[in-house]
Design a protein around this motif. Structure first.
Motif, mmCIF file in Angstrom:
data_model
loop_
_atom_site.group_PDB
_atom_site.id
_atom_site.type_symbol
_atom_site.label_atom_id
_atom_site.label_comp_id
_atom_site.label_asym_id
_atom_site.label_seq_id
_atom_site.Cartn_x
_atom_site.Cartn_y
_atom_site.Cartn_z
ATOM 1 N N GLN A 1 52.645 -15.192 -2.308
ATOM 2 C CA GLN A 1 51.853 -16.108 -2.262
ATOM 3 C C GLN A 1 51.230 -16.357 -0.822
ATOM 4 N N ARG A 2 52.218 -16.500 0.026
ATOM 5 C CA ARG A 2 51.681 -16.656 1.509
ATOM 6 C C ARG A 2 50.695 -15.660 1.852
ATOM 7 N N GLU B 1 47.529 -16.804 0.399
ATOM 8 C CA GLU B 1 46.874 -17.823 1.093
ATOM 9 C C GLU B 1 46.465 -17.778 2.487
ATOM 10 N N PRO C 1 48.726 -17.044 -8.809
ATOM 11 C CA PRO C 1 47.770 -17.275 -7.380
ATOM 12 C C PRO C 1 46.638 -16.444 -7.401
ATOM 13 N N CYS D 1 42.580 -17.923 -7.242
ATOM 14 C CA CYS D 1 41.679 -17.552 -6.275
ATOM 15 C C CYS D 1 40.426 -17.131 -6.663
#
Length: 550
Positions: A34-35, A38, A68, A72
């Motif tokens: 997820q990072r 992001e 995620p 997006c």
């Protein structure tokens, strides 16, 4: 750095067997992945997913990244290049991940949004959802769960009503209906192609059937269909409805045994009447409108005077016209009231003479509405007129049968104490009918039987009407006097009009209402006087002719 964290977790998991993955590993993989999303390391994430050495890890843990990535993709502000990478990641995850976990993850993502985002989410996820379900063994359960989730979300969206709303499709419901047909088509074809009728295939048929019935309720029950002439081929709801009905009839076989190869207009009317009855019992404008349109289309195929009276022995053939009366008298929407009136007239036109006669008796006994009764009496007059113009009389609107019908028309329900104002439409129609009969039917011919029954008509209708008019006029003249006195003192008071008390009305308004009532009584009285004058002229003329003959 997020990419290094993710690679470190993957490196540690690569030396483990699939069954040795721990819950902690799943959590760390999700956070690191997820990072990466992001922080914009999507190209590196794509490389990690594409790496053949990571196949087992992605299969077991990759579904955690679907959420995620999808969020997006639903954001409109992403760059085109970024969106392309997100789509590649999403497609790979759908291809590689555990389908059972993916199914639940995708359905959770469908349930998340609200408002206009509902359709955006569904349109994005339908194709991946179809791909995932195709991989599962328990397909019937999966498709049932998916269709139920999809329908629950779609039912939160408003159904576009006008042509403009359908074309604008602000909430995306029309697009979703088209996409749902494509989504289910694969599974419908599977049901059709499976000739063995296995237990799993029967379960799949049942799940598709449940969805079809739900779709009849929403959106099809309240949807407006475009006219065939105006872009009917592009109507998403008409297309959706056609596919639903085709499945119900030709796959499930519902009612197919009742559909002959050649459908006569009378058969179609009988087939549809039960549905029309249900539509007319509802209160929603779009539902009543559908019932009226279905009735109109069914009746227009039938020739006038060809619907045999025996059809009225079928319950719906009497309850539908009674339903039309309720719409005419109780519906707050003027267009539907007018349409119902037109449909009742069309229905009357299609009945044969005995059918018309039977329906007139029924509605005179059940409508309890002066305006409706006046409409029926006008129709009776029209039928008598046509009968008298024929060389061969119609027995239902001449002679004894007509007299029996006139007994329901030429009378006052409560004698001289009948509320004449409330029943004024009916009374005026009855007097006009009587005037017509006196003019058209000579006493010597007596085709209608009027002159034989004249004594009863005078006792049951004309004399009580005279008394009622005298009492009503006296009452309203007294009310006018009271209202004029109240006007001088500028007090508010209540009056009784048409059997109902109207409280606290300004005196000037009261006077208008009261004078209007008196005008109605004067009008009735003038027609009554003309009828009695014609009767006197006709009887005197006949007596003189008889004396001359002698």
């Amino acid at each position: 750095m997020a990419v290094e964290e993710l690679q470190s977790i993957i490196k540690r998991c690569q030396i483990l067997e699939e069954q040795d993955f721990k819950e902690e590993d799943f959590g760390l993989f999700q956070l690191a992945g997820q990072r990466c999303i992001e922080e914009g390391y999507t190209d590196q994430l794509l490389e990690i997913i594409q790496n053949e050495n990571n196949k087992v890890i992605i299969k077991n843990m990759g579904w955690n990244l679907v959420g995620p990535v999808v969020r997006c993709l639903l954001c409109k502000d992403k760059e085109d290049n970024k969106r392309k990478v997100y789509f590649l990641i999403f497609d790979l995850l759908v291809k590689l991940c555990n389908p059972k976990e993916l199914l639940l993850g995708l359905l959770e993502l469908i349930e998340e949004p609200s408002g206009k985002q509902i359709s955006q989410s569904i349109l994005l996820l339908l194709q991946p959802l179809q791909t995932v379900i195709q991989k599962l063994h328990n397909k019937a359960y999966s498709i049932g769960l998916a269709l139920s989730t999809l329908w629950n979300q779609l039912s939160l969206l408003p159904v576009p009503y006008s042509k403009e709303q359908i074309q604008m499709d602000d909430y995306g419901l029309c697009q979703c209906c088209k996409a749902l047909i494509e989504f289910t088509k694969t599974f419908v074809e599977e049901v059709i192609d499976n000739k063995e009728n296995s237990l799993e295939n029967e379960k799949l048929k049942d799940e598709l059937l449940k969805f079809c019935f739900k779709s009849l309720k929403y959106p099809l029950l309240t949807a407006q269909f475009l006219e065939q002439s105006e872009e009917g081929g592009n109507d998403p709801f008409r297309y959706f409805a056609s596919e639903i009905i085709a499945y119900l009839v030709f796959v499930q076989g519902i009612r197919i045994d009742q559909l002959p190869m050649v459908l006569s207009p009378l058969y179609l009317l009988q087939f549809n009447m039960g549905h029309i009855e249900v539509f007319l019992q509802r209160t929603e404008e779009s539902v009543i409108s559908k019932g009226l349109e279905l009735l109109e289309n069914s009746l227009l195929r039938i020739e006038d005077n060809s619907l045999l009276y025996q059809y009225l022995e079928i319950k719906s053939f009497l309850t539908v016209p009674q339903g039309l009366v309720k719409v005419m008298t109780l519906c707050p929407i003027e267009t539907l009231r007018k349409k119902s009136l037109a449909m009742l007239q069309l229905y009357i036109n299609k009945l044969d003479s005995q059918g018309k006669y039977t329906l007139f008796r029924c509605l005179l006994n059940t409508s309890n509405h002066s305006g409706v009764e006046a409409f029926i009496i006008q129709n009776i007059k029209n039928q008598i007129d046509m009968s008298l113009k024929r060389t061969r009389n119609n027995k239902w609107f001449t002679g004894p049968q007509l007299i029996s019908l006139l007994d329901l028309v030429l009378f006052l329900p409560e004698g001289a104490e009948t509320d004449l104002l409330q029943n004024s439409d009916r009374i005026m129609a009855s007097l006009n009918l009587l005037r017509y009969l006196v003019i058209k039917d000579n006493e010597n011919d007596n085709q209608t039987g009027l002159w034989t029954e004249l004594g009863n008509i005078e006792n049951n209708f004309l004399k009580p009407l005279h008394m009622g008019l005298n009492m009503s006029k006296a009452h309203y003249e007294a009310e006018i006097k009271n209202s004029q006195e109240a006007q001088k003192s500028k007090d508010l008071c209540s009056i009784t009009v048409g059997g109902e008390e109207i409280p606290n009305m300004p005196p000037e308004m009261q006077l208008k209402v009261l004078h209007s009532a008196l005008f109605t009584f004067d009008l009735i009285e003038s027609v009554l006087a003309r009828v009695e004058e014609l009767i006197e002229i006709k009887t005197k003329s006949t007596s003189e002719e008889n004396i001359g003959i002698k």
